[in-house]
Scaffold this motif. Sequence first.
Motif, short mmCIF file in Angstrom:
data_model
loop_
_atom_site.label_atom_id
_atom_site.label_comp_id
_atom_site.label_asym_id
_atom_site.label_seq_id
_atom_site.Cartn_x
_atom_site.Cartn_y
_atom_site.Cartn_z
N GLY A 125 -0.69 1.43 4.92
CA GLY A 125 0.29 2.21 4.19
C GLY A 125 1.16 2.99 5.16
N CYS B 93 -4.11 7.09 -1.76
CA CYS B 93 -3.88 5.74 -1.24
C CYS B 93 -4.07 4.75 -2.38
CB CYS B 93 -4.82 5.42 -0.09
SG CYS B 93 -4.61 3.72 0.53
N MET C 60 -10.95 -1.22 1.74
CA MET C 60 -9.97 -0.19 2.07
C MET C 60 -10.55 0.72 3.12
SD MET C 60 -8.29 0.61 -1.66
CE MET C 60 -6.83 1.44 -0.96
N SER D 61 -5.86 -1.68 3.99
CA SER D 61 -6.68 -2.54 3.14
C SER D 61 -6.74 -3.93 3.74
CB SER D 61 -6.13 -2.59 1.71
OG SER D 61 -4.92 -3.31 1.66
N GLN E 60 -3.28 0.55 -3.57
CA GLN E 60 -2.82 -0.78 -3.15
C GLN E 60 -2.81 -1.73 -4.35
OE1 GLN E 60 -4.98 -3.70 -2.84
NE2 GLN E 60 -7.04 -2.78 -2.95
N GLU F 168 -8.09 -0.45 -6.67
CA GLU F 168 -6.78 -0.21 -6.07
C GLU F 168 -6.61 1.17 -5.46
OE1 GLU F 168 -7.45 -1.17 -9.14
OE2 GLU F 168 -6.49 0.13 -10.62
N LEU G 32 -2.52 -5.11 -3.75
CA LEU G 32 -2.70 -6.39 -3.06
C LEU G 32 -3.96 -7.11 -3.52
CD1 LEU G 32 -1.80 -5.02 0.48
CD2 LEU G 32 -0.35 -6.49 -0.96
N ILE H 196 0.86 -1.18 0.00
CA ILE H 196 0.00 0.00 0.00
C ILE H 196 0.89 1.23 0.00
CG2 ILE H 196 -1.83 1.22 1.21
CD1 ILE H 196 -2.47 -1.36 2.65
#
Lengths: 113, 111
Positions: free
Chosen positions: A105, A23, A32, A93, A25, A72, A27, A4
């Motif tokens: 993050g 933000c 989130m 997340s 991510q 994301e 993953l 993140i």
Amino acid sequence: DGGITQSPKYLFRKEGQNVTLSCEQNLNHDAMYWYRQDPGQGLRLIYYSQIVNDFQKGDIAEGYSVSREKKESFPLTVTSAQKNPTAFYLCASSNPGQGDEQFFGPGTRLTVL
Amino acid sequence: RKEVEQDPGPFNVPEGATVAFNCTYSNSASQSFFWYRQDCRKEPKLLMSVYSSGNEDGRFTAQLNRASQYISLLIRDSKLSDSATYLCVVARRAGSYQLTFGKGTKLSVIP
């Protein structure tokens, strides 16, 4: 590397200005979250999103807005209506189907002058 | 009663010592429990999940007592690198899924 990212790390703004915190991510997590942390305090939930194009208010949503147009990305806007915006903002997340843990993050430290 | 309570510390312990932290939670419907570690001015990082049967990861042992609604973390053979704030985190599902964070317990391991 999966993870993140938040940007910027430090942000300074004048009182009365809106500011957007990023933000992202990679993953492939469905959910989130945005938290705020003040010195000596626990994390407080601002907004969360469990799926794209849907989000819910957390405990302290007043003065903040979010969007979730992509899986994301979950940007947070701190508006001029937020009375005390100076804080450490953390994005997280999770993949609820694979456990309840949230991954964070590195945070954005916002200072309003 | 606060939803998640921790002793803020600080706990100042010498290297090699064993230290234990406790955390209490108020909502008996809580379902998942975690310990996170947070270094100064950094993000929280998951240290370990806490299971009803207790679990161990190297020098770290976590225990859950549902009847008394408390969670513990034991650190054996403390290292300087263990110095951090340890956050107790409780999760529950009520339509949606949310975590509630304690304010953290600060640990300083001294040479």
